[in-house]
Design a protein around this motif. Structure first.
Motif, PDB file in Angstrom:
ATOM      1  N   UNK A 163       0.854  -1.176   0.099  1.00  0.00           N
ATOM      2  CA  UNK A 163       0.161  -0.059   0.061  1.00  0.00           C
ATOM      3  C   UNK A 163       0.935   1.240   0.075  1.00  0.00           C
ATOM      4  N   UNK A 164       0.276   2.435   0.126  1.00  0.00           N
ATOM      5  CA  UNK A 164       1.011   3.663   0.248  1.00  0.00           C
ATOM      6  C   UNK A 164       1.906   3.618   1.644  1.00  0.00           C
ATOM      7  N   UNK A 165       3.018   4.624   1.510  1.00  0.00           N
ATOM      8  CA  UNK A 165       3.901   4.633   2.583  1.00  0.00           C
ATOM      9  C   UNK A 165       3.144   4.896   3.899  1.00  0.00           C
ATOM     10  N   UNK A 166       2.235   5.587   4.000  1.00  0.00           N
ATOM     11  CA  UNK A 166       1.177   6.133   4.990  1.00  0.00           C
ATOM     12  C   UNK A 166       0.403   4.937   5.635  1.00  0.00           C
ATOM     13  N   UNK A 167       0.042   4.221   4.747  1.00  0.00           N
ATOM     14  CA  UNK A 167      -0.721   2.892   5.499  1.00  0.00           C
ATOM     15  C   UNK A 167       0.227   1.813   5.677  1.00  0.00           C
ATOM     16  N   UNK A 168       1.343   1.694   5.153  1.00  0.00           N
ATOM     17  CA  UNK A 168       2.457   0.785   5.758  1.00  0.00           C
ATOM     18  C   UNK A 168       2.910   1.250   6.973  1.00  0.00           C
ATOM     19  N   UNK A 169       2.927   2.318   7.336  1.00  0.00           N
ATOM     20  CA  UNK A 169       3.600   3.020   8.596  1.00  0.00           C
ATOM     21  C   UNK A 169       2.296   2.656   9.684  1.00  0.00           C
TER      22      UNK A 169
END
Length: 375
Positions: A329-335
């Motif tokens: 997913x996007x880096x924000x969702x990863x985090x």
């Protein structure tokens, strides 16, 4: 109240809890009340439901109050105080206390590292050692002069066992919760959208398919690394002093370690200085969130294992890892996912530490509550 009660004596185990050889027909036994060396849990952890029954006509019989010992590889500490009746395999020894009031006391005597060390000292065999039955029968059991003191000791340790059992269930529940959460936070095999997403990402669309080689650098370990793989799964070594003196293939970074051969390809997250065994891989220099990759590979360890090839053992080859597909997913969702699971890992770690502390407390208490026989 027992400090002036006088000295304890030592009595052979056979005298207070003889071995019994009663039999029961297999047709009267089910998976629920069958006990073998496979489903007695290690470290005095109790029993699990048996996966299968043997193909024999009869098995050993045991009753509630008996104490069972798995006599193959005694160092695994598979001792259980029965709270129901059933059948046991021939490799499980059944001890029956002569005095019903002494059942708990005998159980704590056998669920004791001192007893296990004694059994191992007389064990025969290398790969699959077995305790010597005649020697076990002669194990010197410490007995206080008053029955009430024996009961008091048993009650104290049983109460602590209850606390340890509750804490163990709490840890296990947290681990099961994490396992279920991971199954929902990551898409199932062949899918690109997870079943559970944080509110702010529910309209973010499908995850993107990428090869593992696209999201990180994958390196082999060094042939000079210590020839040892901890527990067969984690080929990771943190030896700062040796690092200063050696020229090994070293890492000083955030990395995910994956064993390159064996049966379990379980990833381990590491951050710091370490060297790496040649039969292992380090994933580093992440283009995505490293800890997210660690958790996702943990969720996919079964799929990863299915890609391994058989030589002398199951092996993961570099091309397999480089082309292994992930959905990202996007880096924000990863985090967000990585932070959620990391927070849960912290809770599991704290509760596991409490469990270990309780076990160590009991271990120390038993060393002081029972006298040691003078040679």
């Amino acid at each position: 109240e027992f400090r002036e009660a006088g000295a304890w004596e030592f009595i052979p185990l056979e005298a207070i809890a003889p071995l019994v050889n009663d039999r029961v027909q297999l047709k009267d036994i089910s998976n629920v009340n069958y006990v073998s060396t496979e489903n007695i849990l290690q470290d005095f952890g109790g029993v699990a439901v048996a996966n299968k029954l043997p193909t024999v006509n009869s098995v050993s019989s045991f009753q509630a109050g008996d104490v069972l010992l798995a006599n193959i590889r005694p160092y695994l500490k598979k001792v259980w105080a029965a709270n129901f009746s059933g059948g046991a395999s021939n490799d499980v020894l059944v001890f029956r206390p002569r005095n019903s009031q002494g059942c708990q006391y005998v159980a704590h005597i056998l669920k004791n590292n001192r007893f296990i060390d004694y059994v191992m000292a007389g064990a025969k065999g290398v790969k699959m050692p077995r305790g010597d039955i005649n020697s076990i029968k002669e194990y010197p059991v410490p007995i206080p002069p008053e029955t009430t003191e024996q009961q008091k000791v048993a009650h104290c340790l049983s109460s602590l066992d209850e606390v340890i059992g509750l804490q163990a269930k709490k840890v296990q529940s947290l681990k099961q919760h994490k396992k279920g959460l991971m199954q929902q936070l990551f898409p199932a095999e062949g899918e690109t959208t997870p079943r559970l997403r944080f509110p702010e990402f529910r309209e973010a669309g499908a995850w993107e398919v990428k090869r593992l080689g696209e999201v990180c650098i994958i390196c082999n370990g060094s042939s000079n690394a210590q020839d040892h793989v901890d527990d067969g799964a984690y080929p990771l070594f943190d030896r700062s002093e040796e690092i200063k003196r050696s020229s090994r293939y070293l890492f000083d970074a955030e990395a995910v370690i994956i064993p390159g051969e064996g049966m379990r390809f379980i990833p381990k997250y590491y951050c710091g200085k370490f060297d790496l065994h040649q039969r292992a891989y380090a994933l580093s220099d992440f283009r995505e969130v490293g800890k997210f990759i660690y958790y996702q590979l943990g969720a996919l360890k079964g799929v990863l294992a299915s890609k391994a090839v058989m030589s002398t053992v199951l092996s993961l080859r570099m091309p397999i890892l480089e082309t292994f597909k992930l959905v990202i997913p996007s880096s924000g969702e990863q985090q967000k996912i990585a932070h959620c699971l990391s927070s849960l890992d912290e809770v599991i770690g704290l509760e596991s530490h409490k469990l270990d502390t309780l076990k160590n407390l009991k271990k120390g208490l038993m060393q002081q509550l029972f006298p040691q026989e003078v040679a």
